[in-house]
Structures are given as C-alpha cells and as structure tokens.
Write a protein that holds these residues in place. Sequence first.
Motif, PDB file in Angstrom:
ATOM      1  N   UNK A 155       0.886  -1.018  -0.042  1.00 14.82           N
ATOM      2  CA  UNK A 155       0.032   0.047   0.048  1.00 14.82           C
ATOM      3  C   UNK A 155       0.852   1.186   0.172  1.00 14.82           C
ATOM      4  N   UNK A 156       2.123   1.166   0.663  1.00 13.30           N
ATOM      5  CA  UNK A 156       2.832   2.293   0.841  1.00 13.30           C
ATOM      6  C   UNK A 156       4.048   1.898   0.307  1.00 13.30           C
ATOM      7  N   UNK A 157       4.575   2.546  -0.872  1.00 10.71           N
ATOM      8  CA  UNK A 157       5.838   1.744  -1.600  1.00 10.71           C
ATOM      9  C   UNK A 157       7.068   2.694  -1.688  1.00 10.71           C
ATOM     10  N   UNK A 158       8.064   2.335  -1.581  1.00  8.26           N
ATOM     11  CA  UNK A 158       9.390   2.682  -1.789  1.00  8.26           C
ATOM     12  C   UNK A 158      10.023   2.002  -3.155  1.00  8.26           C
ATOM     13  N   UNK A 159      10.523   2.649  -4.139  1.00  8.25           N
ATOM     14  CA  UNK A 159      10.999   1.793  -5.182  1.00  8.25           C
ATOM     15  C   UNK A 159      12.733   2.322  -5.141  1.00  8.25           C
ATOM     16  N   UNK A 160      13.399   1.181  -5.165  1.00  9.02           N
ATOM     17  CA  UNK A 160      14.846   1.351  -5.318  1.00  9.02           C
ATOM     18  C   UNK A 160      15.226   0.953  -6.528  1.00  9.02           C
ATOM     19  N   UNK A 161      15.892   2.077  -7.322  1.00 15.34           N
ATOM     20  CA  UNK A 161      16.275   1.730  -8.491  1.00 15.34           C
ATOM     21  C   UNK A 161      15.384   2.171  -9.636  1.00 15.34           C
ATOM     22  N   UNK A 162      16.040   3.037 -10.662  1.00 16.84           N
ATOM     23  CA  UNK A 162      15.065   3.648 -11.565  1.00 16.84           C
ATOM     24  C   UNK A 162      14.984   2.788 -13.014  1.00 16.84           C
ATOM     25  N   UNK A 168       7.777   1.583 -14.263  1.00 14.10           N
ATOM     26  CA  UNK A 168       6.446   0.936 -14.671  1.00 14.10           C
ATOM     27  C   UNK A 168       5.667   0.945 -13.416  1.00 14.10           C
ATOM     28  N   UNK A 169       6.395   0.130 -12.547  1.00 10.59           N
ATOM     29  CA  UNK A 169       5.506  -0.209 -11.421  1.00 10.59           C
ATOM     30  C   UNK A 169       5.246   0.846 -10.394  1.00 10.59           C
ATOM     31  N   UNK A 170       5.866   1.897 -10.412  1.00 13.22           N
ATOM     32  CA  UNK A 170       5.488   3.235  -9.727  1.00 13.22           C
ATOM     33  C   UNK A 170       4.346   3.617 -10.130  1.00 13.22           C
ATOM     34  N   UNK A 171       4.191   3.773 -11.443  1.00 14.50           N
ATOM     35  CA  UNK A 171       2.951   4.215 -11.781  1.00 14.50           C
ATOM     36  C   UNK A 171       1.657   3.022 -11.793  1.00 14.50           C
ATOM     37  N   UNK A 172       2.161   1.940 -12.128  1.00 19.93           N
ATOM     38  CA  UNK A 172       0.937   0.804 -11.687  1.00 19.93           C
ATOM     39  C   UNK A 172       0.406   0.919 -10.235  1.00 19.93           C
ATOM     40  N   UNK A 173       1.369   0.725  -9.452  1.00 15.92           N
ATOM     41  CA  UNK A 173       0.997   0.826  -8.068  1.00 15.92           C
ATOM     42  C   UNK A 173       0.121   2.034  -7.778  1.00 15.92           C
ATOM     43  N   UNK A 177      -3.891   2.463  -6.411  1.00 12.03           N
ATOM     44  CA  UNK A 177      -4.509   3.000  -5.190  1.00 12.03           C
ATOM     45  C   UNK A 177      -3.377   3.268  -4.188  1.00 12.03           C
ATOM     46  N   UNK A 178      -2.329   2.628  -4.415  1.00 18.57           N
ATOM     47  CA  UNK A 178      -1.181   2.713  -3.491  1.00 18.57           C
ATOM     48  C   UNK A 178      -0.303   3.752  -3.680  1.00 18.57           C
ATOM     49  N   UNK A 179       0.118   4.307  -2.327  1.00 15.34           N
ATOM     50  CA  UNK A 179       1.054   5.551  -2.426  1.00 15.34           C
ATOM     51  C   UNK A 179       2.482   5.251  -2.586  1.00 15.34           C
ATOM     52  N   UNK A 180       2.879   5.731  -3.734  1.00 19.07           N
ATOM     53  CA  UNK A 180       4.355   5.427  -3.997  1.00 19.07           C
ATOM     54  C   UNK A 180       5.238   6.810  -3.590  1.00 19.07           C
TER      55      UNK A 180
ATOM     56  N   UNK B 476      -7.466  -8.204  -2.673  1.00 21.64           N
ATOM     57  CA  UNK B 476      -7.474  -8.262  -4.103  1.00 21.64           C
ATOM     58  C   UNK B 476      -7.536  -7.039  -5.004  1.00 21.64           C
ATOM     59  N   UNK B 477      -6.989  -6.767  -6.008  1.00 19.54           N
ATOM     60  CA  UNK B 477      -6.958  -5.462  -6.637  1.00 19.54           C
ATOM     61  C   UNK B 477      -8.317  -5.215  -6.954  1.00 19.54           C
ATOM     62  N   UNK B 478      -8.777  -3.967  -7.451  1.00 23.96           N
ATOM     63  CA  UNK B 478      -9.909  -3.594  -7.691  1.00 23.96           C
ATOM     64  C   UNK B 478     -10.452  -4.286  -8.819  1.00 23.96           C
TER      65      UNK B 478
END
Lengths: 417, 478
Positions: A155-162, A168-173, A177-180, B476-478
């Motif tokens: 739900x609350x995400x930090x991404x290491x490495x660009x 892509x996963x930053x946008x996807x999450x 609805x997750x907070x990146x 699950x995702x939405x």
Amino acid sequence: MLNYDLAVIGGGPAGMAAALEAKENGVEKIIILERAAVLGGILEQCIHAGFGLHYFKEELSGPEYAHRFIELVEKTDIDVKVDTMVLTIEDNNIITATNNTDGLIQIKAKAIILAMGCRERPRGAINIAGSRCSGIMTAGTAQKYVNIDGYMPGHKIVILGSGDIGLIMARRMSLEGAKVQMVCELQPYSNGLTRNIVQCLDDMGIPLKLSCTVVAAHGKERLEGVTIADVDERLCPIPGTEKFVECDTLLLSIGLIPENELTRMAGISLDRITNGAVVDEYRQTEREGIFACGNVLQVHDLVDYVTIESKLAGKGAAKYIKGESFGGDYVETKGTDGVRYIVPQKINRDTDCDVNLYFRVGSVYKGAKLVVKCGDNVIMTKKRPRMCPSEMETVTIKKDIISSLPDGEALTVSVEE
Amino acid sequence: MQFDVAVIGAGVTGALTARELSRYSLKVALLEKCSDVAMGATRANSAIVHAGFDAANGTLKAKFNVEGTALMPSVCEELNVPYKNIGSLVVAYSEKEVETLDILYHRGYKNGVPDMKVLNRRELKELEPGISDSALAALWAPTAGIVCPYELTIAACNNAAVNGTQVLRECEVKSIADDGEYFTLETTKGEIRAKYIVNAAGVHSDDVARMIGDDSFNIIPRKGEYYLLDKCESEKLSHILFKCPSEMGKGILLTPTVDGNVLAGPTSVDIDDKDDVDTTQEGLAMVSANACKAIPSISLRSAITSFSGIRAHTDREENDFIIGPSEKNGRFINAAGIESPGLSSAPAIGKYLADLVAKLTGAEKKQDFDPVRPAPVRFREMDTEQRKALIEKDKRYGRIICRCETVTEGEILDAIHSPVGAVDMDGVKRRTRAGMGRCQSGFCGSKVVEILARELGKDINEITKFGGKSCIVYERTK
C-alpha cells in the motif's frame, strides 16, 4: 529421444522470433521449450503500452506484442512444449528437459537457440542491511502479483532503482491506489527510458531521488519503513544524510542479469560485461550450432530490438542447419573510451550482411560523437545529441567495409567529447 | 493436554532432546512459539560441527562438544541429513598466533579431541591450496564437519513426531504453575500439563526459567552477521577456516556449506533485543573487511544474501552451558546458555537429558522406536535415470518450481505434508531450498505461495513469509 533440426530454449519474444525466422528460412523440424505455462515470456505481465513502436510502428501492450508472435507460431508446424524446464545441454546437442505430462524428455537437435531471458537482481546483490521481513521484492515479482494474480503487493511503497520495470511499477501501483513515496536511484542519472520517467513519475507526481539509496530495511514481520541516504561520487552512503521513510513495501529495480546457467553448463564462455555469450553477427556462440539471442545475450531496453536480434539468430541457425556456414575468420569488435561493450563481439570477415553493432555507453554524454575505427583508421563518426547508459546505441557497418578490414586489427567504437 | 515431558523450544537442542525422549515410553510435547521450528539461534549460525578444542578443559561445553561431534555422523545418517566431515583449520598469520595454535592444540588434547595436528606453511598450502600467502601455520582438526542446522532440526522434529511426540508450533509459554506433580503451562495454544519440563528456549531460556522462580542466570543476546556466497565460489576452499580466537569468540570464519555455498561470518556483538535479527551496515562491513583474508581469491561480490543470528550467551562468570535440573525445582531441567558449540553438542545434550528424564521417571525404552527419518527426495542430486524413474512414479516431480536450485513441485508437496510440515514460504525454503538460490525466490516465490495456499486451503493473501504479519500480498486488486 526426439530428433529436431532446431530446438529453441525459451518461448518469450526472443525464442518465438528466432523460431519463426528459422522456419521462414526453410528449417523443417523446430521445437520451442518454454518453462512457463504459456508462450510470451515476461511480456505476459507487462500490461502497459509502449511495445512495438519500432518493429510494428504502432503502440501495443506486452501481451498484444506477444500474441502477434504466438498467433504466427500457431499457424506453423513448430512444436511447442510449455511448463517444460530444460535441465541440461550435453556436448552432442542433447537437451534433457522435464515437465509434468511427458516426464523426462531428451531431444537431439542439429542446432540450438538459447533464449532464456534474464532475471532481476535480488536484495542480496546489493546488501541492504536490516530486517529480513516480508514486503521486500523485485519490481517484476510485484508486477506478477498485481497484473497476473490480481493481488496488491503493498500500500505504501518505496522503489529502489529507476530501471524501466521500477518506473512502470511506480505508475502501476499508483493507479491501483497505492501511495508510491519515491523512487531512489543510486546513480546521478536515471536508469530508465526518458519516456518512462516522464509518463510514470512526472505525470504521477512521484519524486525521483538521484544519488540516493536504501541502506536499511526495518520491520519485525512486514516491512515498516526503510532508511535512505544520499551517496557520494563513489556511490557510498554519506553519513549523516540518513532519513527514515515509512513504507510497507520496498520494490527493487536494480538491474537484470542474463540467465546463463545452461549456457555455462554447455561450456560456452561469457562476456564479462554483458554476462551473455560471446557471439558473431548471426549470434552464434563459440560452440558451433548453438546460438543466443534476446535478454539472455544482452539486456535490451526495448522488445523491438529483441525481436530484430532474434531474427538474426533464427536466420543464422537456418544457415548452419543447411550447411551454409562462414569461413570462421573473424574481425573482433571492442568498445573503448566510454563504450562498455559491443554485441556482436566478432564478425565473420566474409559475412553476407551489413552488421549492426549494439552497445551501451558508461555515463551520460551530451553532444558527443561516436567514432568507429579499425586500428588508427577512422571508418565513421556519428554525432549523438545525448547518450546515456540506459539507452542502447547502435551503428551499422556495411559488409564491404567489413571484408576490407586489415587482418589482426579490432573494430573499435569509442565516445569522443 | 497432559504430558510426561514438555520440551520448550524447538531449536536444535529441543528437537534432538525431544527425539531422544521419544525413544522412551513417555508422552512428550515439543512447544515452539514461532510459526515453525528452528527459528531462533538454530536458524542462523555457522553450521559447523566443531572438533572441540575451543572450550576450557573440564567445562560442559568441552564435554558435550566432543561427545556430540562424535555422535553427529550417526545421528545425521539416521535422520538422512547431509553431513560432511571436512575438517577445520585454525589459521595463524603472526608468530603470536602460531603460539596460540599450541595452546589450542593442548586444550583440545585434554578435551579428548582426536587426531589434531599443527601444520606448517607447506603442509597447509598442500591441504588448502587457495590459502593466503600470509598464512604461517594452522591447527588441523580432522573431526570437524559441516551440517545444516535447520535441516537437522526439522528432521529431528519429524522423527520425534513419527515416534509419538506432539510438536506444537505457535505455542508460546506465558506462565508456569506447579502443584508438585504437574506443571501447568499457560500457552497461546491453551493449557498444557506436564510432569517434567526441559527448558531449551534459547535466548528466552532465562525468561522461561524465571517462570518457575529460577533467576540464577540471564541471557545476553549476542548477534552474529553473515554473508552467504554463490555456489560458484565453493571450489576455492575445502575446509572450515577459522582465525585465531579472541575473547568475543572464534572470529570471522570462512566455510563451505553442505549445500555447496560459502559462508562468511560471523560478527559478535552483544545487543539488548533478543528478537533483533536485523543485519547492520557496520556488521556487514566488518564481515567484508575480514572474511576473505584466508582465501584472497574469494570475492564478496558473489554474495547472494546476508543474514544475522542470535546466540544465547549467559552472564554467568564460568561462561558455560547450563544443563541439568534447576536448583529451584528438580523437575524443571535447564538446557540454557547454549551458544557455540551448541550445534555440535546438541546430539550429546539431547541424549544426556533424555537419559536423565528416563532415570527420574523410571521410563523404559520403547520397542517400536524408529530412528530413521526417510530421506526426502532431492531431485537436484539425482542422475537422469533416477529422475526418469521418479517422475514415472509421480508426475509432480517433473514440474520444476525453483529453477535456481532445481526444486520440483513434488518436493514442495512432500515438505508441506510431512509430519512437521512447512506452513509458510520460509518453511518451504528451509525444507526444499526453493528460493535459496541466486534469484532468491524472485521467480518461484509466487508459485510457492500458490502451492501453499492450495495445499493448506487458504487464500494467497493468508500465506506468510514466516508467520505473524509477514504476509506476502494484501487484498485483491479492484
């Protein structure tokens, strides 16, 4: 024992393109061995758009790109075995593979194409100190959970490495609805494609922290936060710059490693920089009749280039099977002064095609030139407004130039500022 | 639930004690607070069976080490746990350290360690060709070996269970009352009654002892950090390589593991929190700075993971194991302060404690005790013909789940459905090595989660890494 003209290991974009090209060039009995349950490789979980702009001149999603090839494979008499893992390749080109319907299978093939792809570097590769709690995974693993299995990896995400998968996963999450919280990048520049920085971070309002890394993970059971720190020019964390960032998930996008276990087992030597096999212009390895293409040979940024490279391997395998090999007198290629490596590493002097050299530079260059030389003799120079390590570069060498190169001199590519 | 004996703590000491107890006509329970066995000091240590020259003469450490090391090969054979008797070298780099080798030799001799020898530079180079040129001499102890501590513990638990021991996981003891005949243990799994207690609670053994009023010792958790290196490094050394010991322990060592990796570590730092198994930047830096001294060609760049473990060090001056009935209660038997050489000593401690309880209770040996834990299927170690036959018998051994370590679905199912089966990802990993390889479960992780969910009748978001809140995915995702 099953007998084939060509066995292709890996049914992702590389394996499929290679098999199809071999078929088109007259190879009769071909089999593709794929370890996943379906063809398509990693593209199946890449549901974002951006594939095919170069090869199909239109923008496709990963599965769409894959399905163009899957349909073509289905129209041919190429045999496909999915859920099948290759265990060994022996000296006489006998492949042993296993699955849960046929059991152990042995296949003898005149030629083999290695197209096993790559894997993500795990946490251990960079040694983040702290807890071994859950919630730390590679970006690709998270992508599978969210896109294929339909579960939220965090739900609350930090991404290491660009790298691109991280972006892509930053946008996807975020879209799920997750907070990146941020993307941290060790280098002073991003390791992803510029278009991904813009579309995945800038447009989503996600900060990119350059020259910054994760030094520790915290949390007894599930991840509760990470400590980030700025790094100096030697990429070492600077004491006193540590900050705690709350998160339940740390996604790692810290590089890809070609999966060359089988290649190594087959006794084929690898390039120290690419971690892939040393190949010629048709992607033949040092073992005659064994070819390699796609991310198992060198990590690509775009699947389009994987397809183009794999077609070369397919064509090369067809030539080999038909007995149309070259003389084996090679010109070596070498990256110098800012060019880290070149694929192919060698070219047949009597080759029948113009040869594209693919390579990456070691740092970011603006307004620099690429210089192709043989000895002191400059063959060509190309101006490049911008070059960076994350974008693969290419130059084309005409076949008549190759045949006219003097003996004993390597073909070099370098950066001149 | 009523038992003759409750063993608290399913680490290697508790597990081997329970297994030895299950030889007797006793009702035995093995209680573990974590979601799986082998989760404390047993989970992460140097995995070495020491020859026995480290402990001071006349100590319990010396006695149980030498006896345990002698028992280890047969215990491992019965339990089908890989054990390799590769021998150890204490390497000296200075004249002063060469003198220390003599001290170790004489101490070992008095402890009863067989066949030791001080090797000169040439002999050392012959035995370990990759050794650093700055090495001057070494103490060679051929009885030392390597074993996987959690595999040994899991095997012992399974064997104890087959022989009637009840293994209860997620069963934390909260308090203990005694009516003179039975102890009543309040646990997270309800009330458990037992005539005897063996306290093998590792770093928490002082807390457990205090529950019956025994406050004669405190455990100071001592952290050790390690790097695990890729299998490609394993051909560069063939013995356990110690430095000369210091006050804080045996120093940073380099050793092959039974699974073909190389282990470097540990550090040794006293800490406050008994459950703190975080690695630290300083600790890992210390390992990298010191680890490769013995074999300069080994590179820590090949590290596939790092981890840390906790040792149960006591504050008692004699710095020895605490083994035997408590002074406060003769039916409460301590096996506490089991730090190194605890793994080496465990077979002997288990036997000693079981024989003690048998004597106290007058229990007889059972006729039907089965000492053998059948060997689990290890696909990666089989040749083509064996693999063919195996898959013909059961197709699920034909499906590879973990590609780095070549682990099949059949092996994972065996691990889940064994008597003390895997219930989480780390449990599958420890039993099968799925996820233990160079990609560290990047590819197989989600497949293992899927199989666990299917076999345990759970949703995949209920599957954890190691119990508690260590979930892998959320809703699950939405």
